[in-house]
Design a protein around this motif. Structure first.
Motif: not given
Length: 243
Positions: A77-102
């Motif tokens: 990931t640090k090299l620049g390969i990003a991946r999303s999964f079939q089931i979203p991997q989110l911080f459920q109790t955090m806001s959208v902005q907090e998820n992105l900032l993290t």
């Protein structure tokens, strides 16, 4: 056109089951490629090997000419390969902005706040910025998951069934946003998809997997019309060939 990712002779077995057999594929920069195939055909195994979740039994994977086999998912990931999964991997109790900032902070963005603001705009998530991730509609959860994967340092984006769980009347709009964001970021996209309408509309190239091997590779209209692809991937429906 420069090559961003190259797989050479990848083989992977799980006991008596062979998930990849001498798979060799090259992906050019700035392309959008769809991987298709029935469940168990080898698509996700390929993504897992590229992202370090599985180590191939043999073969090499070159990312920008560097062999990444043996690196951890975090290192890749640090090299620049990003991946999303079939089931979203989110911080459920955090806001959208907090998820992105993290996500931007973990990815090592030089200015995580600015990168988060840019992601909110690219993925049209500004109206949801303060909302809790666990309470979002599924389509928006998918967008957030991809936005988190596509950090400011990404060069290659791998999507595992990006429209899975998204309603039929939302899937094209969601993919329009995702692909628009990818173009803006200047990244190459490889996406696994079972929906042939999505494949035909968004992919510039299609790679068809069957029993761990490749049975088709080329433009969508060519691959979706191939006899073996129609038989083993999309059934006997010939409407795509006729189109």
């Amino acid at each position: 056109m420069s090559v961003v990712l190259s797989a050479e002779g990848l083989t992977k077995s799980f006991g008596a089951v062979t998930a990849a057999t001498d798979v060799s594929l090259t992906f050019d920069a700035d392309n959008i490629v769809s991987l298709i195939g029935a469940n168990g055909a080898g698509k996700t195994t390929f993504l897992n090997m590229v992202t370090g979740y599985l180590k191939p039994d043999s073969g090499r994977i070159l990312f920008e000419e560097r062999n990444i086999v043996g690196l951890s998912p975090r290192q890749i990931t640090k090299l620049g390969i990003a991946r999303s999964f079939q089931i979203p991997q989110l911080f459920q109790t955090m806001s959208v902005q907090e998820n992105l900032l993290t996500a931007e902070s973990i990815a090592g963005a030089a200015d995580p706040k600015s990168a988060t603001d840019a992601a909110l705009e690219r993925f049209q998530l500004r109206p949801y910025a303060a909302q809790q991730a666990g309470l979002l509609p599924e389509g928006i959860r998918k967008l957030l998951d991809v936005a988190m994967a596509l950090s400011s340092n990404s060069k290659l984006l791998l999507l595992d069934e990006p429209t899975s769980g998204v309603s039929a009347d939302e899937k094209f709009a969601i993919m329009d946003v995702v692909m628009g964001a990818a173009r803006t970021a200047g990244v190459t996209v490889i996406f696994v998809e079972h929906d042939m309408d999505i494949v035909a509309r968004f992919a510039g190239r299609v790679v068809a997997f069957y029993e761990g091997g490749i049975i088709g590779d080329g433009p969508p209209d060519t691959v979706l019309g191939m006899k073996d692809v129609r038989r083993y991937v999309i059934g006997e429906d010939t409407s795509y060939a006729a189109a």
